[in-house]
Motif scaffolding. Structure first.
Motif, mmCIF file in Angstrom:
data_model
loop_
_atom_site.group_PDB
_atom_site.id
_atom_site.type_symbol
_atom_site.label_atom_id
_atom_site.label_comp_id
_atom_site.label_asym_id
_atom_site.label_seq_id
_atom_site.Cartn_x
_atom_site.Cartn_y
_atom_site.Cartn_z
ATOM 1 N N LYS A 74 1.032 -1.109 0.241
ATOM 2 C CA LYS A 74 -0.103 -0.089 0.003
ATOM 3 C C LYS A 74 1.031 1.248 -0.118
ATOM 4 O O LYS A 74 1.789 1.482 0.976
ATOM 5 C CB LYS A 74 -0.841 -0.032 1.013
ATOM 6 C CG LYS A 74 -1.982 -1.273 1.181
ATOM 7 C CD LYS A 74 -3.012 -1.062 2.179
ATOM 8 C CE LYS A 74 -3.877 -2.212 2.065
ATOM 9 N NZ LYS A 74 -4.559 -2.360 2.959
ATOM 10 N N ILE A 75 0.658 2.006 -1.092
ATOM 11 C CA ILE A 75 1.391 3.187 -1.321
ATOM 12 C C ILE A 75 0.602 4.386 -0.926
ATOM 13 O O ILE A 75 -0.244 4.630 -1.331
ATOM 14 C CB ILE A 75 2.239 3.231 -2.788
ATOM 15 C CG1 ILE A 75 2.838 1.859 -2.848
ATOM 16 C CG2 ILE A 75 2.917 4.581 -2.887
ATOM 17 C CD1 ILE A 75 3.642 1.926 -4.250
ATOM 18 N N ARG A 76 1.058 5.091 -0.040
ATOM 19 C CA ARG A 76 0.313 6.195 0.527
ATOM 20 C C ARG A 76 0.603 7.579 -0.275
ATOM 21 O O ARG A 76 1.597 7.887 -0.278
ATOM 22 C CB ARG A 76 0.443 6.525 2.030
ATOM 23 C CG ARG A 76 0.027 5.186 2.987
ATOM 24 C CD ARG A 76 0.355 5.288 4.263
ATOM 25 N NE ARG A 76 -0.521 6.603 4.755
ATOM 26 C CZ ARG A 76 -0.550 6.669 6.044
ATOM 27 N NH1 ARG A 76 -0.186 5.620 6.779
ATOM 28 N NH2 ARG A 76 -1.411 7.685 6.329
ATOM 29 N N PHE A 77 -0.504 8.226 -0.778
ATOM 30 C CA PHE A 77 -0.284 9.358 -1.446
ATOM 31 C C PHE A 77 0.469 10.421 -0.764
ATOM 32 O O PHE A 77 1.117 11.245 -1.270
ATOM 33 C CB PHE A 77 -1.664 9.802 -1.853
ATOM 34 C CG PHE A 77 -1.492 11.084 -2.899
ATOM 35 C CD1 PHE A 77 -1.034 10.957 -3.977
ATOM 36 C CD2 PHE A 77 -1.880 12.196 -2.327
ATOM 37 C CE1 PHE A 77 -1.053 12.062 -5.126
ATOM 38 C CE2 PHE A 77 -1.670 13.453 -3.137
ATOM 39 C CZ PHE A 77 -1.295 13.411 -4.348
ATOM 40 N N GLU A 78 0.390 10.468 0.776
ATOM 41 C CA GLU A 78 0.835 11.401 1.449
ATOM 42 C C GLU A 78 2.498 11.570 1.311
ATOM 43 O O GLU A 78 3.204 12.466 1.291
ATOM 44 C CB GLU A 78 0.513 11.524 2.770
ATOM 45 C CG GLU A 78 0.968 10.321 3.537
ATOM 46 C CD GLU A 78 0.170 10.117 5.143
ATOM 47 O OE1 GLU A 78 1.080 10.139 5.821
ATOM 48 O OE2 GLU A 78 -0.974 9.899 4.939
ATOM 49 N N TYR A 79 2.905 10.371 0.969
ATOM 50 C CA TYR A 79 4.473 10.206 0.830
ATOM 51 C C TYR A 79 5.021 10.430 -0.544
ATOM 52 O O TYR A 79 5.874 11.416 -0.520
ATOM 53 C CB TYR A 79 5.191 8.736 1.046
ATOM 54 C CG TYR A 79 4.627 8.362 2.534
ATOM 55 C CD1 TYR A 79 4.888 9.023 3.850
ATOM 56 C CD2 TYR A 79 4.188 6.948 2.924
ATOM 57 C CE1 TYR A 79 4.755 8.653 5.103
ATOM 58 C CE2 TYR A 79 3.949 6.552 4.241
ATOM 59 C CZ TYR A 79 4.373 7.507 5.106
ATOM 60 O OH TYR A 79 4.268 7.057 6.520
ATOM 61 N N ILE A 80 4.256 9.944 -1.601
ATOM 62 C CA ILE A 80 4.664 10.368 -2.960
ATOM 63 C C ILE A 80 4.297 11.684 -3.324
ATOM 64 O O ILE A 80 5.149 12.189 -4.147
ATOM 65 C CB ILE A 80 4.103 9.113 -3.887
ATOM 66 C CG1 ILE A 80 2.574 9.297 -4.143
ATOM 67 C CG2 ILE A 80 4.606 7.926 -3.585
ATOM 68 C CD1 ILE A 80 1.927 8.453 -4.922
ATOM 69 N N SER A 81 3.469 12.476 -2.677
ATOM 70 C CA SER A 81 3.124 13.807 -3.108
ATOM 71 C C SER A 81 4.016 14.771 -2.545
ATOM 72 O O SER A 81 4.423 15.732 -3.143
ATOM 73 C CB SER A 81 1.658 14.147 -2.597
ATOM 74 O OG SER A 81 1.925 14.327 -0.969
ATOM 75 N N LEU A 89 10.622 9.114 -7.000
ATOM 76 C CA LEU A 89 9.407 8.522 -6.777
ATOM 77 C C LEU A 89 9.499 7.120 -7.151
ATOM 78 O O LEU A 89 9.110 6.372 -6.733
ATOM 79 C CB LEU A 89 8.389 9.642 -7.646
ATOM 80 C CG LEU A 89 7.174 8.917 -7.844
ATOM 81 C CD1 LEU A 89 6.178 8.760 -6.782
ATOM 82 C CD2 LEU A 89 6.399 9.746 -9.009
ATOM 83 N N ILE A 93 8.735 3.778 -4.907
ATOM 84 C CA ILE A 93 7.611 2.879 -5.337
ATOM 85 C C ILE A 93 8.149 1.335 -5.451
ATOM 86 O O ILE A 93 7.780 0.581 -4.832
ATOM 87 C CB ILE A 93 6.977 3.335 -6.605
ATOM 88 C CG1 ILE A 93 6.063 4.546 -6.328
ATOM 89 C CG2 ILE A 93 6.200 2.210 -7.068
ATOM 90 C CD1 ILE A 93 5.318 5.123 -7.538
ATOM 91 N N THR A 146 9.463 9.865 3.376
ATOM 92 C CA THR A 146 8.676 8.495 3.077
ATOM 93 C C THR A 146 8.804 7.618 4.420
ATOM 94 O O THR A 146 9.557 8.105 5.473
ATOM 95 C CB THR A 146 9.081 7.591 2.082
ATOM 96 O OG1 THR A 146 10.018 6.916 2.243
ATOM 97 C CG2 THR A 146 9.123 8.537 0.760
#
Length: 191
Positions: A74-81, A89, A93, A146
């Motif tokens: 599960k990749i959380r948007f708050e990290y990649i944003s 990036l 991932i 992250t």
């Protein structure tokens, strides 16, 4: 990002995402290492500066491949944003999926292969430039923004560096938070 540089930076991200691919064994003969399939992640990415809108259209075949990883990670948007660099990036991932799906925390890859995966095959020929402009940037952003602590070591074979040994592990605060959320979701029986 300064507002007068925003469009340029967004277009860098757009172009970087546009070259991202998935390489898989060929579906007709998965054991043949000389055969394979390459699928781009996106069929279309556009950015309209006047409206500040970026749209992505995922390649349907890529979604099928990426969906296979959904049960593992599960990749959380708050990290990649928060990641500003497209290489950071991609790397985040990659290491997140690897960590969640296999429990590995060490990964060694040929420098040329890693550069190719990032779309940098013809750039940063000098190892010092590659280290400063790519590897250190990736490490710093992943560590700062992250749930993963990332480090790397350049590996020499003979007189030159040929491989990168990455080590990555979840941050203790992430593991603690994950443990607490599991504990809270566990039904309790009160007698």
């Amino acid at each position: 990002i300064k507002s007068n540089h925003l469009a340029r930076e967004i277009n860098k991200v757009r172009e970087g995402l546009g070259i991202k691919i998935i390489n898989t064994p060929h579906p007709l003969d998965r054991n043949d290492v000389n055969s394979g399939e390459t699928i781009p992640w996106f069929s279309k990415i556009s950015y309209l500066d006047s409206k500040g809108v970026m749209t992505f259209k995922f390649n349907d075949e890529a979604i099928e491949r990426l969906a296979a990883f959904a049960k593992y990670s599960k990749i959380r948007f708050e990290y990649i944003s928060l990641l500003k660099n497209h290489n950071a990036l991609f790397s985040y991932i990659f290491f997140k999926i690897l960590k969640d799906s296999s429990r590995y925390n060490i990964f060694t890859i040929d420098i040329l292969e890693f550069k190719e995966k990032l779309g940098l095959a013809t750039k940063y020929e000098k190892i010092k430039q590659f280290k400063d402009k790519v590897l250190d940037v990736v490490k710093n952003e992943v560590n700062e923004f992250t749930d993963i602590n990332l480090d790397y070591e350049l590996v020499k074979e003979g007189r030159s560096f040929t491989k990168i040994k990455f080590t990555f592990e979840y941050k203790p605060e992430y593991l603690e938070q994950k443990s607490k959320s599991k504990y809270l979701k566990t039904p309790q029986i009160i007698e």
